[in-house]
Design a protein around this motif. Structure first.
Motif, PDB file in Angstrom:
ATOM      1  N   UNK A   1     -29.368  59.770 -50.505  1.00  0.00           N
ATOM      2  CA  UNK A   1     -29.117  58.444 -51.042  1.00  0.00           C
ATOM      3  C   UNK A   1     -27.944  58.567 -51.992  1.00  0.00           C
ATOM      4  N   UNK A   2     -26.933  57.711 -51.793  1.00  0.00           N
ATOM      5  CA  UNK A   2     -25.752  57.713 -52.644  1.00  0.00           C
ATOM      6  C   UNK A   2     -25.384  56.275 -52.977  1.00  0.00           C
ATOM      7  N   UNK A   3     -24.675  56.102 -54.077  1.00  0.00           N
ATOM      8  CA  UNK A   3     -24.337  54.743 -54.499  1.00  0.00           C
ATOM      9  C   UNK A   3     -23.094  54.749 -55.378  1.00  0.00           C
ATOM     10  N   UNK A   4     -22.549  53.569 -55.586  1.00  0.00           N
ATOM     11  CA  UNK A   4     -21.477  53.333 -56.556  1.00  0.00           C
ATOM     12  C   UNK A   4     -21.750  52.010 -57.246  1.00  0.00           C
ATOM     13  N   UNK A   5     -21.336  51.922 -58.489  1.00  0.00           N
ATOM     14  CA  UNK A   5     -21.427  50.695 -59.262  1.00  0.00           C
ATOM     15  C   UNK A   5     -20.040  50.310 -59.754  1.00  0.00           C
ATOM     16  N   UNK A   6     -19.767  49.007 -59.751  1.00  0.00           N
ATOM     17  CA  UNK A   6     -18.516  48.463 -60.294  1.00  0.00           C
ATOM     18  C   UNK A   6     -17.275  49.148 -59.722  1.00  0.00           C
ATOM     19  N   UNK A   7     -17.114  49.025 -58.407  1.00  0.00           N
ATOM     20  CA  UNK A   7     -15.926  49.593 -57.763  1.00  0.00           C
ATOM     21  C   UNK A   7     -15.185  48.502 -56.995  1.00  0.00           C
ATOM     22  N   UNK A   8     -13.881  48.640 -56.913  1.00  0.00           N
ATOM     23  CA  UNK A   8     -13.059  47.760 -56.099  1.00  0.00           C
ATOM     24  C   UNK A   8     -12.662  48.517 -54.849  1.00  0.00           C
TER      25      UNK A   8
ATOM     26  N   UNK B   1     -21.433  42.001 -54.044  1.00  0.00           N
ATOM     27  CA  UNK B   1     -20.026  41.994 -54.401  1.00  0.00           C
ATOM     28  C   UNK B   1     -19.423  40.613 -54.373  1.00  0.00           C
ATOM     29  N   UNK B   2     -18.173  40.540 -54.812  1.00  0.00           N
ATOM     30  CA  UNK B   2     -17.426  39.287 -54.774  1.00  0.00           C
ATOM     31  C   UNK B   2     -15.949  39.589 -54.542  1.00  0.00           C
ATOM     32  N   UNK B   3     -15.186  38.539 -54.347  1.00  0.00           N
ATOM     33  CA  UNK B   3     -13.769  38.708 -54.031  1.00  0.00           C
ATOM     34  C   UNK B   3     -12.880  38.577 -55.260  1.00  0.00           C
TER      35      UNK B   3
ATOM     36  N   UNK C   1     -14.764  43.396 -55.092  1.00  0.00           N
ATOM     37  CA  UNK C   1     -15.355  44.107 -56.227  1.00  0.00           C
ATOM     38  C   UNK C   1     -16.850  44.221 -55.944  1.00  0.00           C
ATOM     39  N   UNK C   2     -17.331  45.434 -55.765  1.00  0.00           N
ATOM     40  CA  UNK C   2     -18.754  45.646 -55.514  1.00  0.00           C
ATOM     41  C   UNK C   2     -19.439  46.018 -56.825  1.00  0.00           C
TER      42      UNK C   2
END
Length: 138
Positions: free
Chosen positions: A3-10, A54-56, A126-127
């Protein structure tokens, strides 16, 4: 299992998603080769689950994620959501099965290993959070 993840990345358009943190690794069937690529070390069937928010970042367009196996887009492993210029947070997710036909762990000399990436196939986004879980089923 991993299990892997990222926070606050573009993530730019047509770019692979980086997974900056590993939450869990069990066994050696699958490993993270680099920030964007996972490698399957044993033949078999793997369940891949992806979820994201996420959002754009203020522009309109579709946020989209797609799984690539050995560099080829998998049409059944895709999710998208329309995002408005208001920068609404959208939820995305998919699950799919991936088959690895060869063992890759002992010697990677003769065969290309089975690899996967999750790519942003929509507009730059932006996730807030993106998560992947890969489990060997059989």
């Amino acid at each position: 299992m991993i299990q892997a993840y990222s926070n606050s990345i573009t993530v730019d358009t047509a770019a692979a998603v980086p997974f900056n943190s590993v939450a869990l690794v069990k066994g050696c069937s699958v490993e993270q080769q680099n920030l964007t690529t996972f490698i399957f070390n044993r033949r078999g069937i793997y369940l891949v689950s992806v979820d994201a928010t996420g959002n754009t970042s203020g522009t309109s367009g579709n946020i989209a994620l797609q799984l690539y196996k050995n560099g080829v887009a998998r049409p059944e492993a895709f999710t998208s959501a329309a995002s408005t210029a208001v920068a609404n947070v959208e939820s995305l997710s998919f699950e799919t099965l991936v088959q690895a036909e060869d063992d890759n762990a002992l010697c990677r000399c003769d065969k290309e290993p089975t690899t996967i990436q999750i790519q942003n196939t929509g507009v730059a986004a932006q996730f807030e959070h993106i998560n992947i879980v890969i489990t060997k089923l059989c």
